[in-house]
Write a protein that holds these residues in place. Structure first.
Motif, PDB file in Angstrom:
ATOM      1  N   GLY A  45      56.641-141.253 -99.373  1.00 44.76           N
ATOM      2  CA  GLY A  45      56.400-140.924-100.759  1.00 44.76           C
ATOM      3  C   GLY A  45      55.506-141.894-101.498  1.00 44.76           C
ATOM      4  O   GLY A  45      54.925-141.533-102.520  1.00 44.76           O
ATOM      5  N   HIS A  46      55.381-143.115-101.004  1.00 47.26           N
ATOM      6  CA  HIS A  46      54.570-144.112-101.706  1.00 47.26           C
ATOM      7  C   HIS A  46      53.508-144.748-100.813  1.00 47.26           C
ATOM      8  O   HIS A  46      53.001-145.827-101.127  1.00 47.26           O
ATOM      9  N   GLY A  47      53.181-144.092 -99.709  1.00 47.51           N
ATOM     10  CA  GLY A  47      52.033-144.493 -98.921  1.00 47.51           C
ATOM     11  C   GLY A  47      52.203-145.715 -98.048  1.00 47.51           C
ATOM     12  O   GLY A  47      51.242-146.175 -97.428  1.00 47.51           O
ATOM     13  N   LEU A  48      53.427-146.253 -97.963  1.00 46.64           N
ATOM     14  CA  LEU A  48      53.610-147.427 -97.116  1.00 46.64           C
ATOM     15  C   LEU A  48      53.460-147.093 -95.636  1.00 46.64           C
ATOM     16  O   LEU A  48      53.244-147.987 -94.815  1.00 46.64           O
ATOM     17  N   ASP A  49      53.564-145.795 -95.293  1.00 41.61           N
ATOM     18  CA  ASP A  49      53.393-145.419 -93.889  1.00 41.61           C
ATOM     19  C   ASP A  49      51.975-145.664 -93.393  1.00 41.61           C
ATOM     20  O   ASP A  49      51.715-145.600 -92.186  1.00 41.61           O
ATOM     21  N   ALA A  50      51.051-145.994 -94.288  1.00 41.54           N
ATOM     22  CA  ALA A  50      49.692-146.323 -93.857  1.00 41.54           C
ATOM     23  C   ALA A  50      49.659-147.574 -92.991  1.00 41.54           C
ATOM     24  O   ALA A  50      48.670-147.835 -92.302  1.00 41.54           O
ATOM     25  N   TYR A  51      50.739-148.349 -92.998  1.00 41.11           N
ATOM     26  CA  TYR A  51      50.785-149.545 -92.146  1.00 41.11           C
ATOM     27  C   TYR A  51      50.632-149.157 -90.680  1.00 41.11           C
ATOM     28  O   TYR A  51      50.058-149.921 -89.883  1.00 41.11           O
ATOM     29  N   ALA A  52      51.175-147.977 -90.302  1.00 39.64           N
ATOM     30  CA  ALA A  52      51.081-147.550 -88.907  1.00 39.64           C
ATOM     31  C   ALA A  52      49.633-147.224 -88.534  1.00 39.64           C
ATOM     32  O   ALA A  52      49.203-147.461 -87.392  1.00 39.64           O
ATOM     33  N   ALA A  53      48.887-146.661 -89.487  1.00 41.92           N
ATOM     34  CA  ALA A  53      47.467-146.426 -89.232  1.00 41.92           C
ATOM     35  C   ALA A  53      46.733-147.755 -89.070  1.00 41.92           C
ATOM     36  O   ALA A  53      45.780-147.853 -88.274  1.00 41.92           O
ATOM     37  N   ASP A  54      47.161-148.788 -89.805  1.00 46.23           N
ATOM     38  CA  ASP A  54      46.584-150.119 -89.607  1.00 46.23           C
ATOM     39  C   ASP A  54      46.795-150.582 -88.174  1.00 46.23           C
ATOM     40  O   ASP A  54      45.886-151.139 -87.542  1.00 46.23           O
ATOM     41  N   MET A  55      47.999-150.344 -87.657  1.00 45.96           N
ATOM     42  CA  MET A  55      48.304-150.739 -86.283  1.00 45.96           C
ATOM     43  C   MET A  55      47.482-149.927 -85.275  1.00 45.96           C
ATOM     44  O   MET A  55      47.039-150.455 -84.260  1.00 45.96           O
ATOM     45  N   ALA A  56      47.280-148.630 -85.584  1.00 43.76           N
ATOM     46  CA  ALA A  56      46.497-147.782 -84.682  1.00 43.76           C
ATOM     47  C   ALA A  56      45.053-148.290 -84.604  1.00 43.76           C
ATOM     48  O   ALA A  56      44.457-148.330 -83.524  1.00 43.76           O
ATOM     49  N   ALA A  78      53.658-125.939 -92.404  1.00 43.48           N
ATOM     50  CA  ALA A  78      52.603-126.601 -91.635  1.00 43.48           C
ATOM     51  C   ALA A  78      52.535-125.989 -90.244  1.00 43.48           C
ATOM     52  O   ALA A  78      53.491-125.362 -89.777  1.00 43.48           O
ATOM     53  N   ALA A  79      51.408-126.153 -89.586  1.00 42.92           N
ATOM     54  CA  ALA A  79      51.216-125.584 -88.256  1.00 42.92           C
ATOM     55  C   ALA A  79      50.794-126.667 -87.279  1.00 42.92           C
ATOM     56  O   ALA A  79      49.906-127.476 -87.577  1.00 42.92           O
ATOM     57  N   LEU A  80      51.432-126.707 -86.120  1.00 39.34           N
ATOM     58  CA  LEU A  80      50.992-127.621 -85.068  1.00 39.34           C
ATOM     59  C   LEU A  80      49.637-127.166 -84.541  1.00 39.34           C
ATOM     60  O   LEU A  80      49.407-125.972 -84.358  1.00 39.34           O
ATOM     61  N   PRO A  81      48.726-128.091 -84.275  1.00 37.61           N
ATOM     62  CA  PRO A  81      47.430-127.716 -83.703  1.00 37.61           C
ATOM     63  C   PRO A  81      47.580-127.324 -82.234  1.00 37.61           C
ATOM     64  O   PRO A  81      48.643-127.513 -81.629  1.00 37.61           O
ATOM     65  N   ASP A  82      46.516-126.798 -81.670  1.00 38.62           N
ATOM     66  CA  ASP A  82      46.613-126.354 -80.271  1.00 38.62           C
ATOM     67  C   ASP A  82      46.704-127.522 -79.298  1.00 38.62           C
ATOM     68  O   ASP A  82      47.211-127.380 -78.196  1.00 38.62           O
ATOM     69  N   ARG A  83      46.243-128.717 -79.728  1.00 36.65           N
ATOM     70  CA  ARG A  83      46.400-129.922 -78.923  1.00 36.65           C
ATOM     71  C   ARG A  83      46.754-131.071 -79.870  1.00 36.65           C
ATOM     72  O   ARG A  83      46.360-131.069 -81.037  1.00 36.65           O
ATOM     73  N   ALA A  84      47.477-132.053 -79.347  1.00 39.12           N
ATOM     74  CA  ALA A  84      47.813-133.229 -80.144  1.00 39.12           C
ATOM     75  C   ALA A  84      47.698-134.465 -79.264  1.00 39.12           C
ATOM     76  O   ALA A  84      47.842-134.392 -78.032  1.00 39.12           O
ATOM     77  N   GLU A  85      47.447-135.605 -79.891  1.00 38.73           N
ATOM     78  CA  GLU A  85      47.255-136.844 -79.162  1.00 38.73           C
ATOM     79  C   GLU A  85      48.613-137.413 -78.746  1.00 38.73           C
ATOM     80  O   GLU A  85      49.514-137.570 -79.567  1.00 38.73           O
ATOM     81  N   VAL A  86      48.750-137.688 -77.475  1.00 38.77           N
ATOM     82  CA  VAL A  86      49.994-138.236 -76.918  1.00 38.77           C
ATOM     83  C   VAL A  86      49.949-139.758 -76.909  1.00 38.77           C
ATOM     84  O   VAL A  86      50.913-140.435 -77.287  1.00 38.77           O
ATOM     85  N   ALA A  87      48.848-140.298 -76.448  1.00 40.27           N
ATOM     86  CA  ALA A  87      48.590-141.737 -76.463  1.00 40.27           C
ATOM     87  C   ALA A  87      47.116-141.892 -76.775  1.00 40.27           C
ATOM     88  O   ALA A  87      46.376-140.904 -76.813  1.00 40.27           O
ATOM     89  N   LEU A  88      46.671-143.109 -77.032  1.00 34.16           N
ATOM     90  CA  LEU A  88      45.270-143.314 -77.379  1.00 34.16           C
ATOM     91  C   LEU A  88      44.366-142.738 -76.289  1.00 34.16           C
ATOM     92  O   LEU A  88      44.424-143.146 -75.129  1.00 34.16           O
ATOM     93  N   GLY A  89      43.566-141.736 -76.658  1.00 36.67           N
ATOM     94  CA  GLY A  89      42.634-141.130 -75.720  1.00 36.67           C
ATOM     95  C   GLY A  89      43.206-140.043 -74.846  1.00 36.67           C
ATOM     96  O   GLY A  89      42.478-139.477 -74.020  1.00 36.67           O
ATOM     97  N   ALA A  90      44.484-139.713 -74.955  1.00 37.56           N
ATOM     98  CA  ALA A  90      45.112-138.688 -74.113  1.00 37.56           C
ATOM     99  C   ALA A  90      45.762-137.631 -75.000  1.00 37.56           C
ATOM    100  O   ALA A  90      46.506-137.964 -75.927  1.00 37.56           O
ATOM    101  N   THR A  91      45.467-136.376 -74.726  1.00 33.48           N
ATOM    102  CA  THR A  91      46.042-135.283 -75.498  1.00 33.48           C
ATOM    103  C   THR A  91      46.820-134.337 -74.589  1.00 33.48           C
ATOM    104  O   THR A  91      46.712-134.399 -73.360  1.00 33.48           O
ATOM    105  N   ALA A  92      47.593-133.464 -75.206  1.00 32.33           N
ATOM    106  CA  ALA A  92      48.363-132.457 -74.468  1.00 32.33           C
ATOM    107  C   ALA A  92      48.356-131.167 -75.283  1.00 32.33           C
ATOM    108  O   ALA A  92      48.278-131.204 -76.520  1.00 32.33           O
ATOM    109  N   PRO A  93      48.436-130.007 -74.617  1.00 31.84           N
ATOM    110  CA  PRO A  93      48.465-128.749 -75.354  1.00 31.84           C
ATOM    111  C   PRO A  93      49.778-128.577 -76.107  1.00 31.84           C
ATOM    112  O   PRO A  93      50.810-129.144 -75.736  1.00 31.84           O
ATOM    113  N   ARG A  94      49.713-127.759 -77.139  1.00 30.50           N
ATOM    114  CA  ARG A  94      50.875-127.558 -77.998  1.00 30.50           C
ATOM    115  C   ARG A  94      52.091-127.074 -77.223  1.00 30.50           C
ATOM    116  O   ARG A  94      53.205-127.588 -77.407  1.00 30.50           O
ATOM    117  N   ALA A  95      51.920-126.102 -76.353  1.00 32.79           N
ATOM    118  CA  ALA A  95      53.067-125.548 -75.632  1.00 32.79           C
ATOM    119  C   ALA A  95      53.762-126.617 -74.795  1.00 32.79           C
ATOM    120  O   ALA A  95      54.996-126.660 -74.721  1.00 32.79           O
TER     121      ALA A  95
END
Length: 498
Positions: A484-495, A288-305
């Motif tokens: 492995g069984h999709g229970l991590d979708a709970y965090a997306a519910d929280m987001a 997998a490859a990290l993108p050039d920017r990623a979200e740090v907090a809701l609405g705030a991003t930072a560059p990969r480096a």
């Protein structure tokens, strides 16, 4: 053709996973719709009919092909069956382009890098990515206990065509797969032909796993050595991610053996020590490859480096006495001030975990686990580890809804602080906190997982399962089940609720 009309030559859509399960001696085919999360259970005769629908036959031709395989059906009944699947959105268009784009073989369905946004296009003037060095998680080697826990908890174990042919030749008696490929395998996704296949499961265990109950040995390994196993099984639990500077090679903490190996020298290295750069890796391995920017907090991003450099500083920080509290305090600091040294200081000297802050996360996980437990009860064997583990997680999160019990658990010192520290070290080295969630929410998610893992030993003991090897390391059990069984979708519910 009307978009609601049944395709003249129907076939299973690429977003549908067909999985064969044997519950005792009863065969069941489960269709998993990746778009909706819905499940549809078929019998073996219906699966023969659906298998014949490869996009080249009309319904009459499908009926003829199914009859040759011992599954006779009348054309009107077959029409009604395919109309039902079409109405549920499970059939693909006659053009196979959708399947071709989404059914490329992958190295494994076992370890996985975090779900990441699409990586940017490579700069043609930059250094060849194949020359990037391999940076392996230091001071770790794996001691596999051979109990087969990982072989009985994942929903899909992939084989490429050569691996499947080798397995069928070595163990032709398994589900009579030596005579017919489709007796032991289903397509990775959609219908045949498929670039990769998924082995059938017996009571939630890989069909090639020998033994019963909580232990077992890979019969392919026994018959042909480690090279006889599919690549995903050979590389598990190693994970690979390109962060733009190096290929970070870490370990997925989803198997009890990983945590049991902490601090033990002399085990197997995660990769061949002779490999030095990405170009040395097997091309089938998913990096997998990290993108050039990623979200740090809701609405705030930072560059990969910046993220990579900050992650290295965090990994070098002094671990807090309570890793879950450290993750929660770090998340709060990041949401206020971003990726700063002060935020790392908050991680090293965290505030106590507050039940009120953690409660909504545990409640969201309980809702997901309880729903999955109800679904599993309709078709999974009572001996199926995935079914039992889902019940344990649902029970643990239900118990922790009691504020007094949760407060008492949070006040008690962690039972396995070395395991929790390694869990975080492996995640940071493998960039597993950078994914679909903002970093601050990913940190809160991991804190919640650790708290659930702390509660699991009591639940396993009450269920009489504390002797199961998979229960020996509850952090790994929680990790395997959530991813492995999709229970991590709970965090997306929280987001979404944030």
């Amino acid at each position: 053709m009307s978009p609601n009309a049944l395709p003249a030559r129907p076939r299973l859509a690429a977003h549908v996973l067909a999985r064969r399960h044997l519950v005792g001696e009863e065969e069941r085919i489960l269709l998993h719709d990746l778009r909706t999360g819905e499940l549809l259970q078929l019998g073996p005769r219906e699966w023969v009919l659906l298998s014949a629908a490869d996009g080249t036959r009309d319904v009459e031709g499908i009926v003829i092909a199914a009859a040759r395989e011992g599954a006779p059906a009348r054309v009107p009944a077959a029409q009604a069956f395919f109309a039902q699947l079409h109405a549920a959105g499970l059939l693909g268009a006659e053009d196979a382009g959708e399947d071709a784009a989404s059914a490329a073989p992958r190295a494994s369905a076992l370890p996985a890098a975090p779900a990441l946004p699409a990586a940017p296009a490579l700069d043609p003037t930059a250094r060849d990515p194949r020359e990037r060095p391999l940076e392996v998680l230091p001071d770790f080697s794996l001691h596999c206990d051979g109990s087969g826990s990982c072989c009985r908890i994942y929903a899909s174990i992939l084989f490429d065509p050569e691996e499947a042919a080798r397995a069928r030749a070595l163990r032709p008696e398994v589900l009579s797969g030596g005579a017919r490929h489709e007796r032991a395998f289903t397509p990775e996704r959609g219908a045949w032909p498929s670039a990769a296949s998924v082995v059938a499961m017996r009571d939630g265990r890989c069909a090639y796993l020998e033994g019963e109950g909580g232990a077992g040995r890979c019969s392919l390994h026994a018959a042909g050595g480690p090279a006889a196993k599919p690549l995903g099984c050979r590389t598990f639990p190693t994970s690979f991610i390109d962060d733009g500077e190096s290929i970070r090679i870490s370990v997925s903490v989803e198997c009890a053996c990983v945590l049991a190996s902490v601090g033990r020298p002399g085990g197997a290295p995660l990769i061949d020590p002779r490999l030095r750069a990405r170009g040395d890796l097997d091309d089938r391995i998913d990096v997998a490859a990290l993108p050039d920017r990623a979200e740090v907090a809701l609405g705030a991003t930072a560059p990969r480096a910046e993220l990579v450099a900050w992650s290295r500083r965090l990994a070098a920080a002094a671990p807090p006495p309570d890793v879950a509290a450290g993750l929660s305090s770090l998340a709060a600091a990041i949401e206020v001030e971003g990726l700063t040294e002060d935020a790392i200081a908050r991680f090293e000297r965290p505030d106590p975990l507050e039940p009120a802050a953690l409660g909504p996360w545990l409640a969201a996980l309980h809702r997901r686990a309880a729903r999955r437990a109800r679904e599993d009860a309709a078709w999974r064997s009572e001996r199926d580890l995935a079914r039992r583990a889902t019940q344990w997680i649902a029970a643990a999160t239900f118990a922790l809804a009691d504020p007094d019990l949760l407060a008492a658990l949070l006040l008690a010192p962690p039972r396995a602080p070395d395991r929790e520290r390694f869990y975080l070290r492996a995640a940071l080295h493998g960039h597993r906190l950078l994914g679909a969630l903002p970093l601050s929410l990913a940190l809160r998610d991991r804190a919640a997982r650790l708290v659930v893992a702390r509660a699991l030993p009591l639940i396993c003991a009450e269920a009489g399962a504390d002797g199961d090897p998979a229960c020996a390391e509850p952090i790994a059990l929680v990790e395997a089940m959530l991813r492995g069984h999709g229970l991590d979708a709970y965090a997306a519910d929280m987001a979404r609720a944030s």
